[in-house]
Design an enzyme around this catalytic site. Structure first.
Site, PDB file in Angstrom:
ATOM      1  N   GLU A 148       0.273   5.449   0.776  1.00  0.00           N
ATOM      2  CA  GLU A 148      -0.609   6.523   1.238  1.00  0.00           C
ATOM      3  C   GLU A 148       0.032   7.885   0.963  1.00  0.00           C
ATOM      4  O   GLU A 148       1.262   7.988   0.898  1.00  0.00           O
ATOM      5  CB  GLU A 148      -0.874   6.376   2.748  1.00  0.00           C
ATOM      6  N   HIS A 153      -3.896   0.559  -2.879  1.00  0.00           N
ATOM      7  CA  HIS A 153      -3.990  -0.618  -2.010  1.00  0.00           C
ATOM      8  C   HIS A 153      -2.963  -1.656  -2.458  1.00  0.00           C
ATOM      9  O   HIS A 153      -2.568  -1.698  -3.630  1.00  0.00           O
ATOM     10  CB  HIS A 153      -5.397  -1.209  -2.073  1.00  0.00           C
ATOM     11  N   CYS A 173     -10.042  -5.644   1.305  1.00  0.00           N
ATOM     12  CA  CYS A 173     -11.197  -4.774   1.535  1.00  0.00           C
ATOM     13  C   CYS A 173     -12.149  -4.885   0.344  1.00  0.00           C
ATOM     14  O   CYS A 173     -11.802  -5.450  -0.692  1.00  0.00           O
ATOM     15  CB  CYS A 173     -10.743  -3.329   1.741  1.00  0.00           C
ATOM     16  N   CYS A 186     -10.808  -3.634  -3.009  1.00  0.00           N
ATOM     17  CA  CYS A 186      -9.865  -4.529  -3.692  1.00  0.00           C
ATOM     18  C   CYS A 186     -10.570  -5.742  -4.280  1.00  0.00           C
ATOM     19  O   CYS A 186     -10.158  -6.258  -5.315  1.00  0.00           O
ATOM     20  CB  CYS A 186      -8.763  -4.968  -2.732  1.00  0.00           C
ATOM     21  N   ASN A 203       0.823  -1.216   0.000  1.00  0.00           N
ATOM     22  CA  ASN A 203       0.000   0.000   0.000  1.00  0.00           C
ATOM     23  C   ASN A 203       0.856   1.265   0.000  1.00  0.00           C
ATOM     24  O   ASN A 203       1.969   1.282   0.534  1.00  0.00           O
ATOM     25  CB  ASN A 203      -0.995   0.002   1.168  1.00  0.00           C
ATOM     26  N   GLU A 263      -3.114  -4.824  -3.000  1.00  0.00           N
ATOM     27  CA  GLU A 263      -3.544  -5.742  -4.066  1.00  0.00           C
ATOM     28  C   GLU A 263      -3.463  -5.042  -5.428  1.00  0.00           C
ATOM     29  O   GLU A 263      -3.038  -5.637  -6.424  1.00  0.00           O
ATOM     30  CB  GLU A 263      -4.989  -6.212  -3.816  1.00  0.00           C
TER      31      GLU A 263
HETATM   32 ZN   LIG Z   1      -7.970  -2.800  -0.348  1.00  0.00          ZN
END
Ligand SMILES: [Zn+2]
Length: 308
Positions: free
Chosen positions: A95, A106, A133, A136, A93, A108
């Site tokens: 950010e 993310h 999540c 994803c 990930n 994935e």
């Molecule tokens: Zn995700």
């Protein structure tokens, strides 16, 4: 009831020293563990691919940049290239401080993007350090192999249909193609001056069935070459990965930072008349201080002449 299969936790893991050594290997290959290394690890530790794949997840998470959440996620695509060789494509990930949370990449997405940009033709498995999540799950539903690949969590294994039943997907928007199974490319860019061929071909390889905005980003560095990102759209729109996010993710998978000491230039190329990536790119870049200004180029598309 979904037929989820609960597997017993594997006792196998790499030592801190082995993890560090593998981290350096993966960094050297810009986020990829080549098939020869995968095979060598399976042989060295006498373990099947799934066990090695899961054991690599903490290494994938080391590539995460998570200044807001401090939640470091690792994901790895086990994919086949055009020759049928099996590589591990890492992801983590990313950010962006001071920006909307919706801009984050993310893990994935990062791993799938890495596989897509680096020649994977088929996804066999995706291992993730934490449950995917909803965003994803939707992103994965855009993949050509969405119905077949295995999703490996540290202690469980699923098919996507178990995690995303009654899904909304490309077919609901009349799109017969998917990420990794693109429509035939009927366009080229109308280029009048000398241009970076790789940036052009990256933009044309973008998966843009919903907007038609063929777009790509190149991040040039002082000492580590160029990193390219491609636009990958999603039928649910929001989980689409912008070309800038794609390129930034690739840069981080080489263990580099988005800093003025590293980045020499940033170029966005997109389809003239369809531009919608400029403000999103500027928003992501506003997260960083002192980077070179984004160069934005828009070119018209032309239909390729039909070969008879
Ligand atoms: Zn995700």
């Amino acid at each position: 009831m979904p037929t989820t299969s609960l597997q017993t936790a594997t006792a196998f893991s790499f030592s801190a020293g082995q993890q560090q050594q593998l981290y350096l290997t993966i960094k050297r290959h810009a986020g990829i563990l080549p098939s020869t290394d995968v095979a060598a690890l399976c042989q060295q530790y006498n373990q099947p691919v799934d066990v090695i794949l899961r054991a690599c997840l903490p290494i994938a998470a080391q590539f995460a940049v998570a200044p807001i959440s401090q939640f470091f996620v690792g994901a790895i695509v086990c994919g086949l290239d055009a020759q049928g060789e099996q590589h591990f494509y890492f992801g983590a990930n990313v950010e962006f401080t001071q920006q909307a949370l919706s801009l984050v990449v993310h893990a994935e997405q990062s791993a799938i993007n890495n596989a897509w940009l680096n020649g994977a033709k088929k996804i066999v498995k995706i291992a993730i350090s934490d449950a995917p999540c909803g965003y994803c799950r939707q992103f994965m539903n855009e993949l050509a192999d969405a119905q077949s690949f295995d999703i490996l969590l540290p202690k469980q294994q699923f098919k996507l249909a178990e995690l995303l039943p009654y899904a909304f997907g490309p077919q609901d928007l009349g799109n017969a193609y998917s990420l990794f199974n693109p429509a035939p490319q009927l366009h080229g860019f109308a280029v009048t001056t000398e241009f970076d061929e790789q940036l052009l071909s990256c933009a044309l390889a973008a998966y843009v069935p919903y907007s038609g905005n063929y777009s790509a980003v190149k991040i040039s560095t002082f000492e580590n070459g160029d990193f390219y990102g491609c636009y990958a759209e999603n039928a649910a729109y929001s989980p689409s990965l912008s070309p800038l996010q794609s390129a930034v993710s690739q840069l981080h998978l080489a263990g580099l930072t988005m800093s003025k000491e590293v980045v020499k230039g940033i170029e966005l190329l997109q389809t003239q008349g369809k531009e919608n990536q400029l403000t999103a790119s500027q928003a992501v870049l506003a997260s960083y201080n002192d980077l070179p200004a984004l160069q934005s180029i828009s070119l018209p598309l032309k239909i390729k002449p039909t070969v008879i």
